[in-house]
Design a protein around this motif. Structure first.
Motif, PDB file in Angstrom:
ATOM      1  N   ILE A   1      26.422 -11.445 -66.296  1.00  0.00           N
ATOM      2  CA  ILE A   1      25.665 -11.712 -65.068  1.00  0.00           C
ATOM      3  C   ILE A   1      26.558 -12.616 -64.221  1.00  0.00           C
TER       4      ILE A   1
ATOM      5  N   GLN B   1      22.338 -13.439 -60.918  1.00  0.00           N
ATOM      6  CA  GLN B   1      21.164 -13.984 -61.618  1.00  0.00           C
ATOM      7  C   GLN B   1      19.939 -14.039 -60.716  1.00  0.00           C
TER       8      GLN B   1
ATOM      9  N   TYR C   1      17.134  -9.021 -62.875  1.00  0.00           N
ATOM     10  CA  TYR C   1      17.296 -10.134 -63.821  1.00  0.00           C
ATOM     11  C   TYR C   1      16.099 -11.092 -63.760  1.00  0.00           C
TER      12      TYR C   1
END
Lengths: 234, 234
Positions: free
Chosen positions: B52, B59, B64
């Motif tokens: 990520i 993120q 996510y």
């Protein structure tokens, strides 16, 4: 029986189980030792306790810093002379040595979820309230961080701490909307830690955070009604 | 064998032990996932991993944050769909499920000392370096705290973070003068965490903190030479 632990049974009777002379260093108004005091009470332990009055800066006296240079409470002195500091470490020790009732999880996944919610609550909630309190209260001038070293207050941090605290309370409200407890399907150390931070937040914010948050209110009331929590925080 | 774990033996051969499909969410330059990556390497595990990219703000993307609204790495997805976040919680889980070599302590006292030194290092070291980095680097404008929410930089915090970082390094130097390792008489997760913070500090301070600290230098060199640490940080 000083120096020994008395384990209260579920029926309320007590039996002396002479294990070893531990000693707990406490300060009742402070959030960190309050978490450990609740653990001690939930397990029915009676541990010889010395109060270190943080308002009188007793934690900075030589007889304390010789044991704990970091100059914080809580601290647990073990039978072999080891000094344990940091509330999570002390609570974990007590949960392993006195396993009933379990507070830190019984299998790897439970244990991880308790640690996870403990850390979320501590980094977002405890640090947020600390920022607000220590950067706004006259009592903490020159002591904007815990411990012995001087740190000046930073007014912008008081603002940030207030924002973090409110966001933490909102996060708890969302979590407790979908879950009866914070980490797993029962009361654990994650609930104890977050409960102590919510009480701390209510005191420092200067307004009651509960009326606008019904799920947080329900959970807080349930924890507050526990006999061990009443004994440890009354 | 994707989706399975391969446990390398000390001889370097491998055997497939199909356990369950976990998934690790990582970002190699960041300190928090680096701690977990070292744990994974020390245990000889091979866990399917997705990067990520925090520099690209991956993120904060919906795919996510649907899994982890807190929007941080590391994260470990368990076989039952549970998402574990917070590096200590993930490392504790892996240490319980894959017990060799032990990294978080084998008895209550060891476990408590590992947690104690982990928390001392995290609250004094990690938070100090974070304060310095996130309040001084242009890359963190408007993101002075981890996660998804905006926080403006506070220049006075960069100063404070530098001071905290130097004092943390001095504390490690004193500890490692009297002890080969941080928590107990062998390498544990407390050493892993503190080592990652020292590397982070060296990068952010802009000067090498080791030459003036011989005990920290000796300990750092020993950890850096471990095959698992080299594999996880190279």
């Amino acid at each position: 029986m000083p120096g020994c632990y008395r384990l209260a049974t579920a029926q309320g009777s007590t039996k002396s189980t002479a294990i070893r002379p531990m000693k707990f260093y406490d300060f009742r108004p402070s959030p960190s030792p309050t978490k450990v005091r609740i653990v001690i009470a939930e397990k029915g332990l009676s541990i010889p306790t010395e109060s270190i009055n943080l308002r009188e800066l007793e934690q900075q006296r030589a007889e304390y810093t010789e044991k704990h240079p970091g100059a914080t409470v809580p601290m647990l002195e073990l039978d072999d002379g080891t000094y344990l500091t940091e509330s999570l470490a002390i609570s974990h020790y007590l949960d392993r040595v006195f396993p009933e009732p379990n507070l830190l999880g019984t299998d790897p996944k439970e244990q991880a979820l308790v640690l996870m919610w403990h850390d979320i609550a501590t980094f977002e909630g405890y640090l947020g309230v600390q920022e607000l309190l220590r950067n706004s209260s006259g009592a903490f001038q020159g002591r904007a961080l815990p411990g012995i070293l001087p740190y000046e207050q930073i007014p912008a941090l008081a603002e940030r701490g207030r924002k973090r605290t409110e966001l933490f309370l909102d996060k708890l409200e969302r979590r407790l909307h979908s879950s009866d407890h914070l980490a797993v399907g029962r009361y654990t150390y994650a609930d104890i830690a977050a409960y102590v931070y919510v009480r701390f937040a209510a005191r420092v914010l200067g307004n009651d955070p509960l009326p606008a948050r019904p799920h947080l209110s329900r959970w807080t009331a349930e924890i507050a009604a526990r006999p061990a929590v009443r004994a440890a925080t009354g």
